[in-house]
Design an enzyme around this catalytic site. Structure first.
Site, mmCIF file in Angstrom:
data_model
loop_
_atom_site.group_PDB
_atom_site.id
_atom_site.type_symbol
_atom_site.label_atom_id
_atom_site.label_comp_id
_atom_site.label_asym_id
_atom_site.label_seq_id
_atom_site.Cartn_x
_atom_site.Cartn_y
_atom_site.Cartn_z
ATOM 1 N N ASP A 155 -16.854 77.597 12.588
ATOM 2 C CA ASP A 155 -16.678 78.631 13.597
ATOM 3 C C ASP A 155 -15.544 78.261 14.554
ATOM 4 O O ASP A 155 -14.670 79.083 14.852
ATOM 5 C CB ASP A 155 -17.985 78.817 14.366
ATOM 6 N N ASP A 208 -11.838 80.062 14.941
ATOM 7 C CA ASP A 208 -11.417 80.565 16.247
ATOM 8 C C ASP A 208 -10.066 80.001 16.656
ATOM 9 O O ASP A 208 -9.154 80.726 17.063
ATOM 10 C CB ASP A 208 -12.447 80.201 17.320
#
Length: 220
Positions: free
Chosen positions: A71, A75
Site C-alpha cells: 500500500d 502510494d
C-alpha cells in the site's frame, strides 16, 4: 482495491489485494498526455480504492504486513510519478521535485524507525510527543482530508497545465479568478496539502531522532 475470494480459507470475506490499483496507475500514466481527463479519473479512482482497501482490511481483521508495505509503495510511487510530471509542466519545477524528495524521505525514515522500535506499523505514533503527528495518524478522517487534498490539488494542477511551462502561482491565481467553485476547491485542497507537508517535515525529524536514539542506546 480488494477482491473477495470465498473458499480460500475459513473466512468467506477474506480480502486479498488484487493489484488493480497498480494496473490503473500504469494505464493512467500511459495515457496522461493523450487523455488528461481519463488520467485524472483513473488516478483518483485508484486513490479512492486505497481508502476502501484499508477500511475493508481493518473491518474484516485481514491486515497484513505485505499489504501495508504494498500500500505504501503504491502510494509513494504514484505520487512521485505525478510530481515528476508536474515538475516538467510548471516552473520552477524544483518545487515539485522537492516535494517528491520530502515525501519519500519522510516515509522511508518513518518506516525504518518503526522497524527499529519493533512496531508493526509506521502509523503507530502513540509514543511521539508532537500533537499534530498523533492527530494525523490517530484521526483517520483528518488524515483522509490531508491526503485527499494533496492528491486532488496535484490532479487539478495537471489538468490546468498548458502546453508550455508556466508559473504554478500564475496558473492557480488565474483559475481562481475564473471560477468561484474552483477557488473554493483549491483553497480546501491547499489547506490539506499544507498540513500534510508540515506533518511530513515533523515525521522526518522525529523519525531521524528515533534512529539517533536507537544508536545511542545500542552503544551504551
Amino acid at each position: 482495491m480488494i477482491v473477495y475470494i470465498s473458499g480460500v480459507n475459513d473466512n468467506p470475506f477474506s480480502p486479498y489485494p488484487s493489484y488493480m490499483r497498480v494496473l490503473m496507475n500504469c494505464v493512467a500514466f500511459a495515457l496522461c498526455f493523450s487523455n488528461k481527463t481519463l488520467f485524472a479519473i483513473l488516478y483518483f479512482f485508484s486513490f479512492f480504492c486505497d481508502g476502501l482497501d484499508g477500511w475493508f482490511a481493518r473491518k474484516f481483521n485481514q491486515v497484513s504486513t505485505f499489504g501495508a508495505v504494498l500500500d505504501m509503495i503504491t502510494d509513494r510511487v504514484s505520487t512521485a510519478c505525478l510530481l515528476a510530471l508536474l515538475s516538467q509542466l510548471y516552473r520552477p519545477g524544483l518545487i515539485f521535485l522537492s516535494l517528491l524528495g520530502l515525501d519519500i524521505a519522510s516515509h522511508w525514515l518513518q518506516m525504518y524507525s518503526s522497524f527499529l522500535s519493533g512496531k508493526t506499523s509506521h502509523k503507530d505514533v502513540k509514543d511521539k510527543s508532537n500533537w499534530l503527528l498523533k492527530a494525523y495518524y490517530g484521526q483517520r478522517l483528518f488524515m483522509a482530508f490531508c491526503c485527499s487534498g494533496s492528491e486532488v490539488l496535484y490532479i487539478i494542477l495537471f489538468l490546468l497545465a498548458g502546453n508550455q511551462s508556466e508559473s504554478v502561482l500564475d496558473v492557480c491565481l488565474n483559475a481562481m479568478k475564473q471560477s468561484s467553485l474552483l477557488s473554493l476547491i483549491l483553497c480546501l485542497t491547499l489547506i490539506g496539502w499544507g498540513i500534510k507537508q508540515v506533518v511530513n517535515i515533523i515525521q522526518m525529524k522525529t523519525a531521524a531522532d528515533s534512529c539517533v536514539f536507537y544508536d545511542m542506546k545500542r552503544s551504551r
